[in-house]
Design an enzyme around this catalytic site. Structure first.
Site, PDB file in Angstrom:
ATOM      1  N   ASN A   1       0.798  -1.260   0.060  1.00  0.00           N
ATOM      2  CA  ASN A   1      -0.188  -0.035  -0.129  1.00  0.00           C
ATOM      3  C   ASN A   1       0.746   1.373   0.151  1.00  0.00           C
ATOM      4  OD1 ASN A   1      -1.933   1.985   0.544  1.00  0.00           O
ATOM      5  ND2 ASN A   1      -2.784   1.324   2.555  1.00  0.00           N
ATOM      6  N   TRP A   2       1.049   1.855  -1.240  1.00  0.00           N
ATOM      7  CA  TRP A   2       1.796   2.935  -1.210  1.00  0.00           C
ATOM      8  C   TRP A   2       1.268   4.346  -0.715  1.00  0.00           C
ATOM      9  CZ3 TRP A   2       4.540   2.214  -6.531  1.00  0.00           C
ATOM     10  CH2 TRP A   2       5.638   1.142  -6.538  1.00  0.00           C
ATOM     11  N   LYS A   3       0.028   4.275  -0.405  1.00  0.00           N
ATOM     12  CA  LYS A   3      -0.660   5.505  -0.053  1.00  0.00           C
ATOM     13  C   LYS A   3      -0.403   6.571  -1.047  1.00  0.00           C
ATOM     14  CE  LYS A   3      -0.384   3.295   4.508  1.00  0.00           C
ATOM     15  NZ  LYS A   3      -0.474   3.543   5.920  1.00  0.00           N
ATOM     16  N   GLU A  51      -7.545   4.758   7.102  1.00  0.00           N
ATOM     17  CA  GLU A  51      -7.322   6.176   6.713  1.00  0.00           C
ATOM     18  C   GLU A  51      -8.388   6.753   5.949  1.00  0.00           C
ATOM     19  OE1 GLU A  51      -3.307   5.409   5.161  1.00  0.00           O
ATOM     20  OE2 GLU A  51      -2.670   5.017   7.014  1.00  0.00           O
ATOM     21  N   GLU A 111      -6.046  -4.829   9.853  1.00  0.00           N
ATOM     22  CA  GLU A 111      -5.157  -3.775  10.193  1.00  0.00           C
ATOM     23  C   GLU A 111      -5.479  -3.228  11.879  1.00  0.00           C
ATOM     24  OE1 GLU A 111      -2.931  -2.636   6.722  1.00  0.00           O
ATOM     25  OE2 GLU A 111      -4.502  -1.442   6.550  1.00  0.00           O
ATOM     26  N   SER A 150       2.438  -2.053  10.347  1.00  0.00           N
ATOM     27  CA  SER A 150       3.942  -1.980  11.065  1.00  0.00           C
ATOM     28  C   SER A 150       4.763  -3.538  10.491  1.00  0.00           C
ATOM     29  CB  SER A 150       4.161  -1.882  12.553  1.00  0.00           C
ATOM     30  OG  SER A 150       3.680  -0.594  12.596  1.00  0.00           O
ATOM     31  N   HIS A 157      -9.989   1.214   3.860  1.00  0.00           N
ATOM     32  CA  HIS A 157      -8.934   1.496   4.557  1.00  0.00           C
ATOM     33  C   HIS A 157      -8.999   2.406   5.720  1.00  0.00           C
ATOM     34  CE1 HIS A 157      -4.598   2.662   5.602  1.00  0.00           C
ATOM     35  NE2 HIS A 157      -4.491   1.387   5.187  1.00  0.00           N
ATOM     36  N   GLY A 179       1.921   2.202  10.949  1.00  0.00           N
ATOM     37  CA  GLY A 179       2.938   3.141  10.971  1.00  0.00           C
ATOM     38  C   GLY A 179       3.421   3.691  12.394  1.00  0.00           C
ATOM     39  N   GLY A 189       2.486  -1.095   4.224  1.00  0.00           N
ATOM     40  CA  GLY A 189       2.584   0.337   3.956  1.00  0.00           C
ATOM     41  C   GLY A 189       3.902   0.672   3.772  1.00  0.00           C
ATOM     42  N   GLY A 190       4.508   1.442   4.974  1.00  0.00           N
ATOM     43  CA  GLY A 190       5.894   1.937   4.768  1.00  0.00           C
ATOM     44  C   GLY A 190       7.105   1.039   4.285  1.00  0.00           C
TER      45      GLY A 190
HETATM   46  P1  PGA Z   1       2.209   0.332   7.636  1.00  0.00           P
HETATM   47  O1  PGA Z   1       0.925   0.680   6.841  1.00  0.00           O
HETATM   48  O2  PGA Z   1       2.784  -0.756   6.998  1.00  0.00           O
HETATM   49  O3  PGA Z   1       3.059   1.474   7.184  1.00  0.00           O
HETATM   50  O4  PGA Z   1       1.858   0.388   9.174  1.00  0.00           O
HETATM   51  C1  PGA Z   1      -0.144  -0.559   6.675  1.00  0.00           C
HETATM   52  C2  PGA Z   1      -1.319   0.147   5.949  1.00  0.00           C
HETATM   53  O5  PGA Z   1      -1.847   1.184   6.479  1.00  0.00           O
HETATM   54  O6  PGA Z   1      -1.786  -0.851   5.083  1.00  0.00           O
END
Ligand code: PGA
Length: 235
Positions: free
Chosen positions: A6-8, A90, A157, A199, A88, A163, A220-221
């Site tokens: 997930n590159w957001k 967010e 999640e 994470s 998601h 994050g 994500g990150g």
């Molecule tokens: P993260 O994000 O790996 O940076 O914690 C995961 C996500 O939001 O899908």
């Protein structure tokens, strides 16, 4: 295993080119299923930079019409993108998407042939003590509009883990995965794959892979750097 990136809201055209110049060369076994979830304006660039599947991070619950600022399912399908993230945290917490909004999207996507849905669910920190109740509500409401599920994967999640570097114990994740699978089976008679997200990185992935019943990860990150993401997949 499944490894979804997930590159957001990250990466411009040049970054995508550089990323895939490296990533395309890596040796990844056919058993591993990879998909990169890219923000809408970069979908075209991503699709043309790699043979790996590209996914959309969100689409509108309507196919077309007066919905300024939205991206439609037809538009992403036209680019060859057929896997869509829905709900998601967010989207839920920053853009106020409700379970009802998510249900409308699931209804639209589930009715299309060959569209894969990745439904994200997870409890907020203040909901930890009611985790199972929250997850059950998110699952039942999001999927309530569908009679028969087609290609749905659930990404668990915990919002407090995204994050932050904080991760539930492997026992907690295992228990939650069992709960989610059971809940989807009982309510919808559907055997659902479940991913963990929050994470995940190249250092902790080995431990997380030992969780039985877990089908993969939403990252994500740690997916933003091609080499890091590859070592996570290999880890
Ligand atoms: P993260 O994000 O790996 O940076 O914690 C995961 C996500 O939001 O899908």
């Amino acid at each position: 295993m499944i490894y979804y990136a997930n590159w957001k809201l990250n990466k411009k055209q040049k970054d995508i080119e550089i990323y895939f110049e490296k990533f395309n060369e890596f040796d990844i076994t056919k058993q591993d299923e990879i998909c990169f979830f890219v923000s809408s304006p970069m979908l075209f660039k991503a699709v043309n930079s790699t043979a790996y599947p590209i996914g959309a991070q969100n689409v509108c619950y309507q196919l077309s019409g007066a919905f300024t600022g939205e991206t439609s399912l037809e538009q992403v399908l036209d680019l060859g993108v057929s896997t869509i993230l829905v709900g998601h945290s967010e989207r839920r917490n920053i853009f106020n998407e409700t379970n009802d909004d998510i249900a409308k999207k699931v209804m639209l996507l589930n009715a299309q042939e060959d569209v894969n849905i990745v439904l994200c669910i997870g409890e907020r920190i203040e909901e930890k003590t009611r985790k199972f109740e929250i997850l059950q509500e998110q699952i039942e409401k999001a999927l309530s509009s569908t009679k028969k599920l087609n290609r749905v994967v659930i990404a668990y999640e915990p919002v407090w883990s995204i994050g932050t570097g904080l991760i539930p114990t492997t026992d907690e994740i295992e228990e939650t995965i069992v709960f989610i699978k059971k809940c989807v089976k009982e309510c919808f008679d559907y055997d659902c794959k479940v991913l963990y997200g929050g994470s995940v990185n190249e250092s902790n992935v080995k431990t997380l892979k030992s969780i039985s019943n877990l089908d993969g990860f939403l990252v994500g990150g740690a997916s933003l750097d091609a080499e890091k993401f590859f070592s996570l997949i290999k880890g």
